[in-house]
Scaffold this active site. Structure first.
Site, short mmCIF file in Angstrom:
data_model
loop_
_atom_site.label_atom_id
_atom_site.label_comp_id
_atom_site.label_asym_id
_atom_site.label_seq_id
_atom_site.Cartn_x
_atom_site.Cartn_y
_atom_site.Cartn_z
N ARG A 94 0.81 -1.21 0.00
CA ARG A 94 0.00 0.00 0.00
C ARG A 94 0.85 1.27 0.00
NH1 ARG A 94 -1.16 2.76 4.51
NH2 ARG A 94 -3.33 3.01 3.91
N LEU A 95 0.22 2.36 -0.38
CA LEU A 95 0.79 3.70 -0.26
C LEU A 95 -0.17 4.53 0.58
CD1 LEU A 95 1.98 4.40 -3.93
CD2 LEU A 95 3.47 4.26 -1.93
N ASP A 96 0.37 5.39 1.43
CA ASP A 96 -0.48 6.26 2.24
C ASP A 96 -1.34 7.17 1.37
OD1 ASP A 96 0.56 5.18 4.54
OD2 ASP A 96 2.00 6.80 4.87
N LYS A 97 -2.40 7.68 1.95
CA LYS A 97 -3.31 8.56 1.22
C LYS A 97 -2.58 9.77 0.64
CE LYS A 97 -7.54 11.32 1.83
NZ LYS A 97 -8.61 11.74 2.77
#
Length: 247
Positions: free
Chosen positions: A101-104
């Site tokens: 995942r990547l942060d928002k």
């Protein structure tokens, strides 16, 4: 198609990894021909498999997408509180999920696939797959900062010291970093430990796949050579649409 174990069938159908499939089976959320499935159940294309009330369409040809996640998009399939999630931007006929995942507030390359085994292998920290990022911070990038970042930093909140990594200065406030670990918010934590804050973070490469000329919100399906290389580098075999551990 010969019969295969149910957890492998679910992974190759893009439902989840084999490990997560085992959990679904144990929780009684998987039915085969109307009956609650058990560990070790064998299935083929003639069987009706239902997971949490949804009929599974069966094993599909492995697909890998390279997607440029824009800032503001949340890495989740469903979130009633999020303004935008990945599914809002990736309109693909086959169900795919992301690896890593990547942060928002971060952007950049995400790899998505319908093969749960491949997703699991790409995310497994022990495989030490490279991920490359471009980072902007609120303070000047000094030689001392580069030395600390590349040499390994103790993260008190995780009680772990990061591994050695490649870090190069690209501007007064910017640098490039290549990680082989997958710690939660690792770059932001490392920078905080060095007394600075991340202002912008962009992932530009995962293993051999680069973001290339993709623009925010765009995605492209990887060709056969790239997909087969991913399988090979993850220790999986790619044979006619089926994958499995190399033996």
């Amino acid at each position: 198609m010969e019969q295969i174990r149910l957890n492998k069938y679910l992974a190759h159908s893009g439902v989840c990894s084999r490990r997560d499939a085992d959990k679904l089976i144990e929780e009684g959320k998987v039915l085969v021909n109307g009956q609650r499935a058990e560990h070790g159940t064998l299935v083929d294309e003639k069987d009706e498999v239902v997971v949490s009330g949804e009929k599974i369409q069966g094993i599909r040809k492995p697909v890998v997408l390279a997607f440029y996640k824009p800032v503001g998009v949340v890495c989740t399939e469903r979130d009633p509180h999020a303004e935008q999630v990945i599914a809002d931007l990736v309109d693909y006929p086959v169900r795919v999920t992301y690896a890593g995942r990547l942060d928002k507030d971060s952007e950049g390359l995400l790899l998505l696939s319908n093969d749960g085994d491949l997703i699991q292998a790409m995310m497994k920290g022990a495989n030490r797959h490279e991920k490359e990022y471009l980072v902007k911070v609120d303070k000047k990038v000094t030689s001392d900062f580069l030395k600390k970042m590349s040499g390994g930093i103790y993260l008190e909140e995780l009680d772990i010291t990061t591994g050695k990594c490649k870090v190069d200065k690209t501007g007064e406030h910017t640098f490039r970093i290549v990680l082989t670990q997958g710690l939660n918010r690792q770059i932001k934590r490392m920078c905080a430990a060095c007394g600075c804050r991340v202002r912008a973070l962009k992932r530009v490469r995962v293993m051999h796949v680069t973001i290339g000329s993709l623009k925010p919100g765009e995605y492209v399906e990887l060709g056969p050579e790239d997909v087969q290389r991913l399988y090979r580098d993850c220790g999986l075999k790619y044979v006619g649409g089926n994958s499995g551990p190399l033996v």
